[in-house]
Design a protein around this motif. Structure first.
Motif, PDB file in Angstrom:
ATOM      1  N   GLN A   1       5.122 -12.257  10.420  1.00 24.43           N
ATOM      2  CA  GLN A   1       4.460 -12.677   9.201  1.00 24.43           C
ATOM      3  C   GLN A   1       5.387 -13.533   8.359  1.00 24.43           C
ATOM      4  O   GLN A   1       6.565 -13.352   8.381  1.00 24.43           O
ATOM      5  CB  GLN A   1       4.015 -11.458   8.388  1.00 24.43           C
TER       6      GLN A   1
ATOM      7  N   SER B   1       7.921  -7.945   6.020  1.00 26.69           N
ATOM      8  CA  SER B   1       7.223  -9.217   5.889  1.00 26.69           C
ATOM      9  C   SER B   1       7.486  -9.809   4.509  1.00 26.69           C
ATOM     10  O   SER B   1       7.956  -9.112   3.595  1.00 26.69           O
ATOM     11  CB  SER B   1       5.721  -9.018   6.092  1.00 26.69           C
TER      12      SER B   1
ATOM     13  N   ASP C   1       7.902  -9.041  -1.410  1.00 27.00           N
ATOM     14  CA  ASP C   1       7.454  -9.326  -2.772  1.00 27.00           C
ATOM     15  C   ASP C   1       7.131  -8.030  -3.518  1.00 27.00           C
ATOM     16  O   ASP C   1       7.439  -7.892  -4.708  1.00 27.00           O
ATOM     17  CB  ASP C   1       6.226 -10.233  -2.727  1.00 27.00           C
TER      18      ASP C   1
ATOM     19  N   GLY D   1       5.290 -10.635   2.320  1.00 28.05           N
ATOM     20  CA  GLY D   1       4.445  -9.917   1.372  1.00 28.05           C
ATOM     21  C   GLY D   1       5.033  -8.581   0.971  1.00 28.05           C
ATOM     22  O   GLY D   1       4.985  -8.185  -0.208  1.00 28.05           O
ATOM     23  N   GLU D   2       5.596  -7.862   1.938  1.00 29.43           N
ATOM     24  CA  GLU D   2       6.225  -6.571   1.632  1.00 29.43           C
ATOM     25  C   GLU D   2       7.471  -6.762   0.769  1.00 29.43           C
ATOM     26  O   GLU D   2       7.724  -5.974  -0.155  1.00 29.43           O
ATOM     27  CB  GLU D   2       6.569  -5.866   2.943  1.00 29.43           C
TER      28      GLU D   2
END
Length: 435
Positions: A435, A238, A243, A240-241
């Motif tokens: 996501q 995702s 990042d 977020g992952e």
């Protein structure tokens, strides 16, 4: 209770008679007598091994050890050891399996806890006790589990045991998600871990895989193969992952940027590619649109067709189809099945049109009915061994929770006579999880 390995050379009781001779052999008597030498009558032994860091003293009969192991015979009768001919220090070996090996040499009987069998195999290989080595090789695959697979794999590599090596690799790949949550896997050398990660079927989430490799790098420092991180499909993570991966600083910025742009643009990686299979379809079924649609002809009578690509190639896989033309009845389904010589013999695990699920000849109510134009999705979660179905992106809940992940299931579809089905989505996750 604790598991233990029990190996015992069978006693032979027989007698032979002739006019002048009677013979009787009792191996149990010999075994019990030799066992006393290592126990209550150990003072009759003529040699002692001092094994392990604490120099545990293990008595033995020098001649018995010598005839059982060529390397130990060389040590015991080497002139360099004559000055201390009554004892030999072996500080680098574990005394528990070493004691078991001595017991086997003297009595032909072996009793040891399962956790010590890998070490015993290493001993038997190093000291060339061939019969003991064969016994360990036979029993080791039977005790393989998540807690000992790392040690088993390392042992198989050390002793060059190809059958155990292959079994450990397969077990590792099938249970990678759980194994990576245990710290012991960081003991694996980089090349051995890389060999496992290059297996075709890995039951692991991409984020768990990254976290595992990160833990290995923290424990071991630099990766000599420079390939471990390349085993993580970044474009499946995702935003977020990704990042978090960027902040870790382990992956080149260019690779992260490419993966991030793909996710932000809504692009999905194409590792899971499905199309209808010309070689596995029923009579009267026509495949078109480069394998993306199938027409169930007027003579097909609800025939089935498999799709290319094993669903078990990935930890998660989502396939979505839609019946864009014609009616839907209990002949219409989406599911998984194993390839057969005759497609009509296909025994699917499936979700049927009229709110039913089917497996092994048993129908039961599930979800709700679907009809022409609905998007019917199927989500396979290898780690959970589950199969979940969707209608128009809405989950109907887990339908099956005990899918055999070792079997190479393939997606399959069936339709009513005259209907047309089209692949509408092929993702590594359900739409609700993107996501």
């Amino acid at each position: 209770g604790d598991r233990a390995a029990h190996f015992q050379v069978s006693a032979l009781f027989f007698w032979m008679a002739s006019v002048k001779q009677l013979m009787f052999e009792d191996n149990q008597f010999i075994r019990s007598s030799m066992a006393r030498l290592l126990g209550t009558d150990s003072d009759l032994c003529d040699f002692n091994f001092k094994v392990g860091e604490n120099h545990e003293q293990l008595p033995a009969v020098k001649a018995v050890v010598a005839v059982s192991s060529a390397p130990l015979r060389s040590m015991l009768f080497d002139p360099r050891f004559q000055s201390c001919s009554c004892e030999l220090e072996l500080p680098h070996w574990d005394p528990v399996p070493f004691k078991a090996m001595l017991g086997f040499m003297h009595t032909g009987r072996l009793e040891v806890e399962a956790s010590f069998v890998p070490g015993l195999l290493h001993l038997a290989d190093y000291f060339q006790v061939e019969e003991l080595k064969r016994l360990c090789e036979t029993w080791l695959p039977e005790i393989l589990d998540i807690d000992n697979v790392v040690e088993m794999l390392m042992t198989a590599v050390k002793v060059n045991m190809t059958s155990l090596h292959a079994r450990c690799k397969a077990f590792f790949a099938e249970n990678l998600e759980a194994i990576l949550t245990r710290g012991c896997f960081v003991q694996l050398p980089a090349d051995v871990l890389l060999e496992v990660l290059n297996c075709e079927h890995l039951a692991v989430e991409e984020w768990t895989l990254y976290q595992g490799i990160k833990a290995w790098l923290v424990a071991n420092g630099e990766d000599p193969t420079r390939q471990l991180l390349s085993c993580v499909p970044l474009d499946y993570l995702s935003v977020g992952e990704l990042d978090i991966v960027r902040k870790d600083g382990l992956v080149p910025e260019t690779q992260l940027l490419d993966a991030t742009l793909k996710r932000l643009a809504g692009e999905c990686p194409g590792r899971l590619f499905c199309c209808f299979d010309e070689l596995n379809k029923g009579e009267g079924i026509t495949i078109g649109d480069n394998g993306q649609s199938v027409e169930f002809g007027n003579t097909s009578n609800g025939g089935s067709v498999l799709l290319t690509g094993h669903l078990t190639n990935r930890a998660k896989a989502y396939l979505e189809v839609s019946f864009v033309h014609g009616s839907c009845s209990d002949c219409s389904y989406i599911g998984i099945g194993l390839p057969t010589e005759l497609i009509d013999d296909l025994k699917p695990i499936a979700f049927l049109c009229r709110a039913k699920k089917y497996r092994g000849g048993v129908y039961s109510m599930y979800g709700r009915a679907f009809s022409q134009g609905d998007r019917i999705g199927m989500f396979f979660d290898k780690c959970q061994k589950s199969l979940t179905f969707f209608i128009n992106g809405e989950s109907l809940g887990v339908a099956f929770s005990d899918i055999d992940q070792a079997k190479e299931y393939r997606p399959c579809v069936s339709g009513d006579r005259g209907s047309t089905c089209r692949i509408t989505n092929c993702l590594p996750w359900p739409p609700t999880e993107v996501q």
